[in-house]
Design an enzyme around this catalytic site. Structure first.
Site, PDB file in Angstrom:
ATOM      1  N   PRO A 101       0.792  -1.240   0.000  1.00 27.63           N
ATOM      2  CG  PRO A 101       0.048  -0.929   2.193  1.00 27.63           C
ATOM      3  CD  PRO A 101       0.801  -1.897   1.311  1.00 27.63           C
ATOM      4  CB  CYS A 102       3.223   2.687  -2.421  1.00 28.20           C
ATOM      5  SG  CYS A 102       2.337   2.466  -3.960  1.00 28.20           S
TER       6      CYS A 102
END
Length: 190
Positions: A150-151
């Site tokens: 989940p950048c």
DNA sequence: GATTGACGCCGAG
DNA sequence: CTCGGCGTCAATC
């Protein structure tokens, strides 16, 4: 300049409304690359094939591509990182693969950010005993598995959203789908 | 070496 | 609030 890869991969896709999601697999069924959603099937496939020209499209329904869509739309899916190719790759591998231990460490830290919460680039750097805030951003920018790693949950220290390969508006959309409040281009803290 | 970043911080306007 | 300028350091040229 543009690094290519000879290894053969399989690309699976999934369509949700007008968005196309794509996933690239190795022959060992490890996920090599995830594409951000695109407006056409061609664009989605191209996001993978531009790095892996030797590919084959799969017709089968693909759970990962489906999960990807669900996560994009805000579902909290517990995805097993075992399916991802997280090893450090040779320098001849395409761009946006994990090539150094620093990049790998950054990606693994990002993977631990819980659904619905955010961390700053600085916090990631600090947790690695580093002051290389910018290098953290650069490493995250190469994330081969956007959304699944989940950048989009990594933001700037001043509360602003920060960059995103698919554009900041897409980052905002994903965060909102997760229930994060954003006002005036800043994360709202309560 | 020199340049380039999905950054951070502070000070000036 | 915006902007410049400098700090910082990993990757890349």
């Amino acid at each position: 300049m543009n690094e290519k890869n000879k290894s053969k991969i399989i690309i699976s896709t999934h369509k949700h409304e007008n968005l196309y999601f794509a996933v690239g697999y190795s022959e060992k069924k490890k996920i090599l690359r995830i594409a951000l959603p695109q407006k056409s099937l061609e664009d989605a496939v191209n996001e993978i094939s531009k790095y892996y020209p030797n590919y084959q499209l799969s017709n089968e329904n693909n759970k990962t591509a489906q999960n990807l869509s669900q996560m994009y739309h805000g579902e909290n899916i517990d995805f097993d990182l075992e399916h991802l190719e997280l090893d450090i790759c040779e320098s001849s591998e395409p761009k946006s693969t994990i090539k150094t231990s620093f990049e790998r460490d950054v990606i693994l830290k990002v993977a631990k950010i819980p659904y619905g919460s955010v961390k700053t680039y600085k916090e990631i750097a600090k947790s690695l005993n580093s002051h290389a805030y910018r290098a953290v951003g650069t490493a995250i920018g190469k994330n081969p598995f956007p959304i699944i790693i989940p950048c989009h949950r990594v933001i700037r220290s001043d509360g602003k959203i920060g960059g995103f390969r698919g554009g900041t508006p897409m980052k905002v959309e994903i965060l909102k789908n997760e229930g994060i409040k954003i006002e005036a281009s800043k994360i709202k803290v309560d």
